[in-house]
Design a protein around this motif. Structure first.
Motif, PDB file in Angstrom:
ATOM      1  N   ALA A 222      49.578  67.935  55.991  1.00 49.98           N
ATOM      2  CA  ALA A 222      51.511  67.319  55.800  1.00 49.98           C
ATOM      3  C   ALA A 222      51.587  66.975  54.299  1.00 49.98           C
ATOM      4  CB  ALA A 222      51.272  66.395  56.601  1.00 49.98           C
ATOM      5  N   ALA A 223      50.119  66.879  53.569  1.00 47.85           N
ATOM      6  CA  ALA A 223      50.723  66.544  52.412  1.00 47.85           C
ATOM      7  C   ALA A 223      51.221  67.930  51.722  1.00 47.85           C
ATOM      8  CB  ALA A 223      49.467  65.866  51.297  1.00 47.85           C
TER       9      ALA A 223
ATOM     10  N   GLY B 175      54.920  64.474  48.783  1.00 45.97           N
ATOM     11  CA  GLY B 175      53.848  64.497  49.273  1.00 45.97           C
ATOM     12  C   GLY B 175      53.061  63.683  48.597  1.00 45.97           C
ATOM     13  N   ALA B 176      53.418  62.575  47.759  1.00 45.03           N
ATOM     14  CA  ALA B 176      52.902  61.458  47.012  1.00 45.03           C
ATOM     15  C   ALA B 176      52.230  60.161  47.868  1.00 45.03           C
ATOM     16  CB  ALA B 176      53.457  60.815  45.620  1.00 45.03           C
ATOM     17  N   PRO B 177      52.832  60.367  48.757  1.00 45.01           N
ATOM     18  CA  PRO B 177      52.421  59.224  49.645  1.00 45.01           C
ATOM     19  C   PRO B 177      51.618  59.312  50.507  1.00 45.01           C
ATOM     20  CG  PRO B 177      54.728  59.197  49.542  1.00 45.01           C
ATOM     21  CD  PRO B 177      54.114  60.117  49.358  1.00 45.01           C
TER      22      PRO B 177
ATOM     23  N   VAL C  40      47.425  58.091  50.795  1.00 46.06           N
ATOM     24  CA  VAL C  40      46.506  58.148  51.593  1.00 46.06           C
ATOM     25  C   VAL C  40      45.079  58.832  52.361  1.00 46.06           C
ATOM     26  CG1 VAL C  40      46.151  57.611  54.298  1.00 46.06           C
ATOM     27  CG2 VAL C  40      48.485  56.529  53.162  1.00 46.06           C
ATOM     28  N   ALA C  41      45.567  60.127  52.238  1.00 49.93           N
ATOM     29  CA  ALA C  41      44.478  60.719  51.482  1.00 49.93           C
ATOM     30  C   ALA C  41      43.168  61.235  51.089  1.00 49.93           C
ATOM     31  CB  ALA C  41      44.850  62.481  51.826  1.00 49.93           C
ATOM     32  N   GLY C  42      43.341  59.798  50.000  1.00 51.09           N
ATOM     33  CA  GLY C  42      42.477  59.462  48.834  1.00 51.09           C
ATOM     34  C   GLY C  42      41.818  59.290  49.412  1.00 51.09           C
TER      35      GLY C  42
ATOM     36  N   ALA D 257      41.208  57.862  52.495  1.00 55.71           N
ATOM     37  CA  ALA D 257      40.353  58.482  53.538  1.00 55.71           C
ATOM     38  C   ALA D 257      38.701  58.889  52.886  1.00 55.71           C
ATOM     39  CB  ALA D 257      41.070  58.956  53.800  1.00 55.71           C
ATOM     40  N   LEU D 258      39.235  59.614  51.791  1.00 57.38           N
ATOM     41  CA  LEU D 258      37.549  60.668  51.194  1.00 57.38           C
ATOM     42  C   LEU D 258      37.312  59.593  50.757  1.00 57.38           C
ATOM     43  CD1 LEU D 258      40.137  63.700  50.051  1.00 57.38           C
ATOM     44  CD2 LEU D 258      38.342  63.262  51.699  1.00 57.38           C
ATOM     45  N   SER D 259      37.180  58.254  49.974  1.00 58.64           N
ATOM     46  CA  SER D 259      37.098  57.124  49.910  1.00 58.64           C
ATOM     47  C   SER D 259      36.346  56.979  50.201  1.00 58.64           C
ATOM     48  CB  SER D 259      37.152  56.650  48.888  1.00 58.64           C
ATOM     49  OG  SER D 259      38.574  57.036  47.183  1.00 58.64           O
ATOM     50  N   LEU D 260      36.499  56.078  51.047  1.00 63.27           N
ATOM     51  CA  LEU D 260      35.342  56.020  52.705  1.00 63.27           C
ATOM     52  C   LEU D 260      34.194  56.850  53.351  1.00 63.27           C
ATOM     53  CD1 LEU D 260      35.250  53.665  54.905  1.00 63.27           C
ATOM     54  CD2 LEU D 260      36.812  54.712  56.423  1.00 63.27           C
ATOM     55  N   LEU D 261      34.777  58.403  52.734  1.00 60.01           N
ATOM     56  CA  LEU D 261      34.038  59.175  53.501  1.00 60.01           C
ATOM     57  C   LEU D 261      32.771  59.007  51.784  1.00 60.01           C
ATOM     58  CD1 LEU D 261      33.192  61.221  54.802  1.00 60.01           C
ATOM     59  CD2 LEU D 261      34.191  63.063  53.666  1.00 60.01           C
TER      60      LEU D 261
END
Length: 697
Positions: free
Chosen positions: A446-447, A456-458, A462-464, A466-470
């Motif tokens: 979606a981004a 796409g910045a917001p 959020v994706a960043g 989620a990836l930090s959590l991963l």
């Protein structure tokens, strides 16, 4: 007995087709396992005899047809890989040299995390060079314009593709043979552009997309996001990549079934929802068939965009087979789908059988399909009318069972190839797979779409997160006590027993399947009881690791990280390798080291040289006479006569790297006597080597 077997095969008649890729793979594996060509011919004669034996039992019987087809397919597998190995024959560089040459770039791989650019080159007007050369270039020396199709000029130190340094280590020479790479090395200085090139559209798109993603997300998060979208793993920091491996999550970084499935599912769902908005379309057109076609096109486009590597092609073919099944109203997600995909890959790329990618992916999918097709598991996990709490618990139970079974299936393969495996991967994947599939990848898609209009910045933020959590999960699991199980090199026969037993359990449905537990247990006990080697010697004789009371110690304190990691993994040792100078019982000088090793009631004395400086003959003669084992990178005269073995340049040229088990008095070698595999003694370029300028080193 024959009647009982016939009755059993009749009960298993729906499973017999699943053994087609197994028979093909048996022939392929036999070609790699056997060394002399005479043994390949003997194998062909044996399996053809089995085929005729099955025919003699009567083609009207299940037993006769099964033996006949298995023998015939095994012969086809052997002949196929033999033909394939001969078909890709290409000259290989004879010895290391420094050369200046012009070449056309075939492929560019950015290894940003290592500060390198890897080029696959096709030399021009250089008959003394192989047809394809792989060169690493420092990013500072790469400059602009390095893209496929460009002609460049460079000076590089080249060497033949290296064989395994010690028994059980990574054998690049075999991989290079099938990829047509005849030399590998590194550039010495900047690379000049002779003629700019226009890269293939997809390759250029892949590079630009990867750069765009990393510009939106920095650090390891951006590198992993780029890997999920394009398959480019070169920018992932080594500490993050190692954490993903130790946590059992590295499969998320390789474009394979998970990514293709997520893309196809999302495409079908989106198309169905959009077309269902129109009553006219919903009533007059086969929406499911159209959505399946859109999913197939998305899978093919994604495969081409990510470089069309064998694992991605394999996943794409499987996805298309599933979509065909959906289009014709059949249940396509079965073990027959897995068998069809495996047979397709083996017919086109039979050499992939011995690679970890093929083995890991098909083992995982086979284990999952065998689990979900079991009647009790199918009933347990079936959707039903119940509360959300019980439904969520059932989904989590299914994920846990699947994760545990997949870990059991993948652990022997990981230990065989990498000599270590993560033990908590099942738990980590329960969170990591849904997080990646249902949050990270949709957010990233979606981004990218919103980036077309600059919004796409917001979603990137959020994706960043989620990836930090991963990454947090990966680092946390990797740091847990006992997160990784390490073993020394597992005997090929033990690994074969485990694989054969696992396949037997997975593919049959009656009670006879549990007979496969016997070879699995025998192979596992054999692997777990394998002694760690006392001495490891690389094929060039320069590097040596000795097992001491506190772990392993290295002959050369300045050995690089690659050598240290390779020797530690082959020994099944988790930890830092010490210096031999500091080991108890060792005496070292600038030129040599001696150490006494006590194994049982026997005392062994090892002498290893570590320089090429002149040594007084009388001193060397006395040192050799007092030693049981002598290891040297140089040639040693005949009068250097230790009590057991002299592993100098002459011997190591015949044997390759060595591992020595002093307790059992056993020596393992990289090279086998009479080995006729083409990469062992490959053809050389027609031109003589003196056209090169040899390195001063």
């Amino acid at each position: 007995m024959r009647d009982r077997i016939e009755t059993w095969l009749e009960a298993e008649r729906d499973q017999l087709a699943l053994w087609v890729p197994v028979a093909l793979g048996f022939g392929v594996a036999a070609w790699f396992a056997l060394a002399p060509a005479s043994q390949w011919i003997a194998f062909l004669l044996i399996v053809v005899a089995i085929a005729f034996g099955g025919a003699s039992l009567g083609l009207g019987s299940r037993l006769g047809r099964s033996l006949g087809w298995f023998g015939l397919l095994a012969a086809i597998g052997m002949a196929l890989i033999w033909w394939r190995a001969e078909r890709v024959t290409a000259p290989v560089l004879a010895r290391p040299a420094v050369v200046q040459f012009q070449a056309e770039i075939v492929q560019v791989d950015m290894l940003a995390a290592r500060g390198l650019v890897r080029l696959l080159l096709e030399p021009r007007d250089a008959p003394a060079l192989p047809q394809h050369v792989r060169v690493n270039v420092r990013q500072d020396d790469a400059g602009e314009g390095l893209r496929a199709g460009a002609v460049v000029e460079l000076r590089a130190r080249l060497m033949p593709p290296p064989e395994a340094a010690v028994p059980g280590a990574y054998d690049f020479s075999r991989l290079a043979w099938f990829r047509g790479i005849g030399a590998t090395g590194r550039a010495l200085g900047p690379v000049g552009i002779v003629q700019p090139g226009a890269p293939p559209v997809l390759a250029d798109t892949r590079q630009r997309l990867s750069a765009h993603i990393q510009a939106r997300l920095a650090g390891g998060e951006g590198a992993i996001a780029a890997a999920l979208a394009t398959g480019d793993q070169g920018a992932i920091p080594e500490e993050d990549a190692e954490a993903m491996r130790r946590a059992g999550l590295s499969h998320l970084l390789s474009i394979s079934g998970l990514h293709v499935t997520a893309l196809v599912g999302a495409t079908m769902l989106l198309l169905l929802r959009l077309m269902a908005l129109s009553p006219w379309l919903a009533l007059r057109w086969p929406l499911v068939l159209i959505a399946a076609g859109g999913g197939a096109l998305a899978a093919i486009g994604y495969t081409l965009l990510t470089g069309a590597e064998v694992p991605t092609i394999r996943s794409c073919v499987a996805a298309i087979l599933v979509l065909i099944g959906i289009a014709i109203g059949r249940d396509a997600i079965t073990l027959r789908l897995v068998a069809a995909g495996a047979a397709f890959v083996l017919l086109l790329w039979p050499e992939s059988l011995v690679g970890p990618s093929f083995q890991l992916s098909f083992a995982a999918v086979t284990a999952i399909m065998a689990l979900v097709e079991h009647p009790r598991i199918k009933a347990l996990l079936a959707r039903r009318d119940e509360g959300w709490l019980r439904g969520t618990g059932r989904i989590l139970l299914g994920l846990l069972l699947t994760g545990i079974l997949v870990e059991l299936a993948l652990t022997p393969i990981a230990i065989h190839h990498f000599h270590k495996a993560g033990l908590y991967g099942a738990l980590a994947n329960i969170v990591a797979i849904p997080l990646t599939t249902f949050i990270v990848m949709p957010l990233e898609a979606a981004a990218l779409l919103l980036d077309l209009v600059g919004l796409g910045a917001p979603l990137w933020w959020v994706a960043g997160q989620a990836l930090s959590l991963l990454l947090w999960i990966a680092h946390g699991v990797a740091a847990m006590p006992g997160a990784v199980a390490a073993l020394p090199v597992v005997p090929d026969a033990a690994f074969a027993l485990i694989v054969a037993g696992g396949i037997w359990i997975a593919l049959w449905r009656t009670g006879a399947r549990w007979l496969g537990l016997a070879p699995v247990l025998i192979g596992a006990i054999w692997a777990l009881s394998t002694h760690a080697p006392d001495i490891l010697v690389t094929g060039d004789g320069r590097h040596l690791a000795v097992r001491t009371d506190g772990g392993y110690a290295l002959l050369r304190p300045r050995a690089g990280d690659y050598v240290r990691d390779m020797l530690a993994e082959s020994a099944g040792f988790e930890g830092e390798l010490a210096d031999l100078d500091a080991a108890r019982g060792a005496r070292c000088s600038r030129d040599a080291c001696t150490i006494e090793l006590i194994r049982g009631t026997r005392r062994w004395r090892l002498l290893a040289t570590r320089s090429t400086y002149f040594v007084e003959p009388a001193q060397l003669r006395a040192a050799c006479r007092d030693a049981d084992i002598v290891v040297s990178e140089r040639w040693l005269p005949d009068w250097c006569a230790p009590r057991w073995i002299k592993a100098d340049r002459t011997l190591l040229a015949k044997t390759g790297g060595l591992t020595i088990d002093l307790t059992a008095g056993r020596i393992a070698t990289v090279k086998r006597a009479g080995d006729d595999h083409p990469w062992v003694d490959p053809p050389r370029p027609k031109e003589a080597l003196p056209v090169f300028r040899p390195s001063s080193s």
